[in-house]
Structures are given as C-alpha cells and as structure tokens.
Write a protein that holds these residues in place. Structure first.
Motif, mmCIF file in Angstrom:
data_model
loop_
_atom_site.group_PDB
_atom_site.id
_atom_site.type_symbol
_atom_site.label_atom_id
_atom_site.label_comp_id
_atom_site.label_asym_id
_atom_site.label_seq_id
_atom_site.Cartn_x
_atom_site.Cartn_y
_atom_site.Cartn_z
ATOM 1 N N UNK A 1 0.832 -1.212 0.000
ATOM 2 C CA UNK A 1 0.000 0.000 0.000
ATOM 3 C C UNK A 1 0.862 1.255 0.000
ATOM 4 N N UNK A 2 1.914 1.242 0.798
ATOM 5 C CA UNK A 2 2.804 2.413 0.834
ATOM 6 C C UNK A 2 3.492 2.626 -0.509
ATOM 7 N N UNK A 3 3.854 1.554 -1.195
ATOM 8 C CA UNK A 3 4.461 1.688 -2.520
ATOM 9 C C UNK A 3 3.506 2.381 -3.484
ATOM 10 N N UNK A 4 2.237 1.991 -3.451
ATOM 11 C CA UNK A 4 1.264 2.598 -4.359
ATOM 12 C C UNK A 4 1.035 4.062 -4.011
ATOM 13 N N UNK A 5 0.875 4.377 -2.735
ATOM 14 C CA UNK A 5 0.636 5.762 -2.337
ATOM 15 C C UNK A 5 1.836 6.642 -2.675
ATOM 16 N N UNK A 6 3.042 6.106 -2.509
ATOM 17 C CA UNK A 6 4.239 6.878 -2.856
ATOM 18 C C UNK A 6 4.273 7.174 -4.347
ATOM 19 N N UNK A 7 3.868 6.209 -5.150
ATOM 20 C CA UNK A 7 3.839 6.452 -6.603
ATOM 21 C C UNK A 7 2.783 7.498 -6.944
ATOM 22 N N UNK A 8 1.621 7.422 -6.300
ATOM 23 C CA UNK A 8 0.568 8.406 -6.564
ATOM 24 C C UNK A 8 1.014 9.805 -6.121
ATOM 25 N N UNK A 9 1.692 9.887 -4.985
ATOM 26 C CA UNK A 9 2.178 11.180 -4.505
ATOM 27 C C UNK A 9 3.192 11.782 -5.463
ATOM 28 N N UNK A 10 4.081 10.928 -5.979
ATOM 29 C CA UNK A 10 5.142 11.419 -6.865
ATOM 30 C C UNK A 10 4.602 11.785 -8.240
ATOM 31 N N UNK A 11 3.495 11.163 -8.636
ATOM 32 C CA UNK A 11 2.931 11.447 -9.947
ATOM 33 C C UNK A 11 3.803 10.991 -11.093
ATOM 34 N N UNK A 12 4.611 9.960 -10.842
ATOM 35 C CA UNK A 12 5.510 9.449 -11.878
ATOM 36 C C UNK A 12 5.231 7.965 -12.098
ATOM 37 N N UNK A 13 5.686 7.404 -13.219
ATOM 38 C CA UNK A 13 5.473 5.977 -13.477
ATOM 39 C C UNK A 13 6.490 5.073 -12.779
ATOM 40 N N UNK A 14 7.309 5.622 -11.908
ATOM 41 C CA UNK A 14 8.331 4.805 -11.252
ATOM 42 C C UNK A 14 7.683 3.720 -10.398
ATOM 43 N N UNK A 15 8.297 2.544 -10.401
ATOM 44 C CA UNK A 15 7.790 1.425 -9.611
ATOM 45 C C UNK A 15 8.827 1.041 -8.570
ATOM 46 N N UNK A 16 8.383 0.298 -7.566
ATOM 47 C CA UNK A 16 9.286 -0.172 -6.527
ATOM 48 C C UNK A 16 8.932 -1.595 -6.157
ATOM 49 N N UNK A 17 9.807 -2.236 -5.398
ATOM 50 C CA UNK A 17 9.550 -3.605 -4.975
ATOM 51 C C UNK A 17 10.231 -3.855 -3.638
ATOM 52 N N UNK A 18 9.777 -4.901 -2.951
ATOM 53 C CA UNK A 18 10.384 -5.292 -1.689
ATOM 54 C C UNK A 18 10.194 -6.784 -1.484
ATOM 55 N N UNK A 19 11.263 -7.457 -1.106
ATOM 56 C CA UNK A 19 11.217 -8.892 -0.831
ATOM 57 C C UNK A 19 11.411 -9.104 0.672
ATOM 58 N N UNK A 20 10.498 -9.850 1.285
ATOM 59 C CA UNK A 20 10.550 -10.136 2.716
ATOM 60 C C UNK A 20 11.205 -11.491 2.963
ATOM 61 N N UNK A 21 11.831 -11.621 4.119
ATOM 62 C CA UNK A 21 12.496 -12.870 4.486
ATOM 63 C C UNK A 21 11.583 -13.717 5.370
ATOM 64 N N UNK A 22 11.503 -15.023 5.115
ATOM 65 C CA UNK A 22 10.670 -15.909 5.930
ATOM 66 C C UNK A 22 11.350 -16.260 7.248
ATOM 67 N N UNK A 23 10.566 -16.693 8.219
ATOM 68 C CA UNK A 23 11.077 -17.128 9.520
ATOM 69 C C UNK A 23 10.370 -18.423 9.885
ATOM 70 N N UNK A 24 11.109 -19.398 10.405
ATOM 71 C CA UNK A 24 10.496 -20.634 10.882
ATOM 72 C C UNK A 24 9.966 -20.438 12.295
ATOM 73 N N UNK A 25 8.699 -20.752 12.503
ATOM 74 C CA UNK A 25 8.067 -20.670 13.825
ATOM 75 C C UNK A 25 7.856 -22.094 14.308
ATOM 76 N N UNK A 26 8.575 -22.475 15.361
ATOM 77 C CA UNK A 26 8.539 -23.855 15.840
ATOM 78 C C UNK A 26 7.463 -24.005 16.906
ATOM 79 N N UNK A 27 6.540 -24.925 16.647
ATOM 80 C CA UNK A 27 5.521 -25.272 17.636
ATOM 81 C C UNK A 27 5.567 -26.791 17.876
#
Length: 339
Positions: free
Chosen positions: A310-336
């Motif tokens: 959502x922040x990526x989209x709002x930042x693009x709308x604020x800038x008024x440019x066609x620039x795009x961005x991306x972000x990759x998240x890291x997984x974590x093992x949750x042991x139960x």
C-alpha cells in the motif's frame, strides 16, 4: 460563520495563514513546512471544516480511493476467498495505511474475463486512483491489463516477465528450505510435500526450494501431491501420499490449511504427530495456531507485506511518476508442536 459551513477562508483566519496555504495542505501538496501543516490541521479540527471531495478531485485529479483487487482465473476462487485466512490478513495490512491518509478502499473482485475487462474500464474511467492486486494465479492477465491501461498498480507477489509494476513478495524458496532443514535436523529421512496448485504464484518456488534442499543432501526423489490451499485438499493429498508410502516420517505443506488437513488425516489413522510423522506448514496464519497439534510453520508476514504494498502505491501516486518499486521479505520458521 452563522448557518453556513466552515470554509477555507475560515480555516485560514484561524490558522493565521493564507487561503492558498490551507488549500495546499488539504490537497496534500508536499512543499508546506511541517509546523504550518500542523497549524492548519489544528485549525481544521477547531472549525470543523470538511473538504468538498468533488471540488478537491477537480484540482488534484485524485478520487481519494484505492482499489483492492482480488483476482483469479480458476474455478475455486469463491471457496478459497471465504476459507483462507490469507485474504483477511491482506485487508488487515492495507486498511491502516489507507486510513492514516484518509484514502478509501474499494474492494473489487475479478474472477472471469468479462469481469477483468469491466474492472479495467471502471478504473480507467476514474473509479480509483490505483490498484492493489492480489492475484491467485501465476498466469493471471489482469496485472498486465492494468499496466497497459496506464493505471498505477502494485502486486502482492512478483509480476510476470514484461509486466512493469510495483510489487512485494516473500522469498518463498528460502522459506521452503527452512522447512526442509528443520525436518532433516530432526532426523526425518522419508520426506514428502503437499504442494500448492501448479498455477499459484508461489507454488513452483516453494516446491523447488524444498526439493532442492533435499537434493543437496542426496535425496533425489521426493513424493509430491498437490492440494488447493484448503484443509480438505490437504487431507486428501496426505491420504494419497500415505497410500504411496506409509513410511513417510515428515511432511511439508505449502500452506497451513493443507498442513492442518494432513494432521487430520494422520489423527484419523492413529498416526502420532510429531512422534511418527512431523508436519510443517507455511504462512503462520490462525490455522497454524488452531491446529491439533499447533503447527510448526514458515511465517509469511502478510500484514506487513500488504502494508508495504500500500505504501508503494501511495508513494507512486504522490510522486505522480510511473516509477515502480519492490520489496522482498524474508521468511522465519516458527517452531511449535507438530515438528
């Protein structure tokens, strides 16, 4: 102010600034000093001024709305929409970011070719300023249609080659490797996996990550059955695996619902989890915590990813440019308790 509503002029007098300055703050123009913005907002609160959205849209060419689009090309869309906690988690991540900016969400669903065409036309005509798209299928044409129409678009999941838009994703292969490593470290040597539908965006990466981790340990043949992201499909896939090889001692499922279904099948057969068979899921959803036993799982931070989208989209709308961005998240093992 008598019987009339408060105006920009009233706010300007209250804040001690010009009408033009109030207009810039109301319309989100960024070149206003923070202390002046604060004074204007406080004056707005004291006077009770409410911007005229129609007039504001004429100035900014913004609707003040963003579309949250759930899109699929397969036939199991409705069943998954109401059974999988993933979608609720996406909404939980999107809404607070939009609320903080006074942007309204518009929920749209595209489950067929006519629906996709209608959705693109609706947005092209100004139904919303941009689209947050959650595609359920890797070959979904909707993201490409939105980009071709010049609509600001950000995806949950990386786009197909040739689709130039913003996106957020998880390192799904790394998450599957975490599951394989944990099962191997626990001494499990007869491993199998319940994979996602072959058309799902993350299916291949989760499957490849798991099998590659085992191939690196000399395991060339890993039994695979596909589910549909539902608990019942996970139970059915586990039944097929068990018929193929009742010697299985560890299972990785591509989401928590399918892992919970696998545990259900094993419990029905009197097979102890994790003593006899260890089970690991993926997502760390409420399904993992409510499973019997509670699931060891790979955490996908869906809410954080949806917020970032959502922040990526709002930042693009604020800038008024066609620039795009991306972000990759890291997984974590949750042991139960299940592995």
């Amino acid at each position: 102010m008598g019987n009339r509503g408060p105006t920009l002029e009233d706010v300007a007098r209250e804040a001690g600034v010009s009408r033009a300055t109030v207009s810039r703050v109301v319309n989100g123009v960024r070149n206003v000093a923070p202390d002046i913005q604060r004074a204007v907002r406080e004056a707005i609160a004291r006077t009770g001024y409410a911007p005229n959205q129609a007039a504001r849209s004429l100035v900014t060419r913004r609707t003040g709305a963003v579309a949250l689009v759930l899109s699929a090309t397969g036939g199991s869309f409705t069943a998954r929409l109401f059974s999988d906690p993933f979608f609720g988690r996406v909404v939980d991540g999107v809404l607070p970011v939009l609320r903080a900016r006074a942007v309204q969400p518009v929920l749209l669903v595209a489950e067929s070719e006519p629906a996709r065409a209608q959705l693109v036309e609706y947005l092209r005509r100004g139904g919303a300023d941009g689209a947050l798209v959650v595609p359920l299928d890797e070959d979904d044409p909707l993201p490409g249609m939105l980009v071709a129409a010049g609509l600001p678009t950000v995806l949950f999941g990386s786009p197909r080659v040739g689709v130039d838009c913003g996106w957020v994703d998880l390192d799904n292969a790394a998450g599957a490797r975490l599951a394989a490593d944990h099962l191997w470290a626990a001494g499990r040597r007869h491993l199998a996996t319940i994979a996602a539908p072959a058309t799902a965006p993350a299916a291949r990466r989760r499957l490849d990550g798991f099998t590659a981790a085992l191939a690196g340990r000399g395991v060339a043949d890993v039994p695979v059955e596909h589910g549909l992201f539902t608990e019942e499909s996970g139970r059915a896939a586990m039944a097929r695996l068990w018929r193929r090889d009742p010697g299985i001692d560890g299972v990785f499922a591509a989401n928590d619902l399918m892992a919970r279904g696998a545990c259900r099948f094993l419990a029905e057969r009197g097979v102890a989890v994790p003593d006899r068979v260890a089970v690991i899921g993926f997502d760390d959803s409420v399904a993992a915590r409510s499973a019997a036993p509670p699931l060891t799982t790979v955490r996908q931070p869906v809410e954080e990813m949806a917020s970032a989208m959502t922040r990526l989209l709002l930042a693009r709308l604020d800038a008024g440019t066609p620039e795009t961005g991306s972000r990759v998240f890291e997984p974590v093992l949750v042991v139960r308790e299940s592995a």
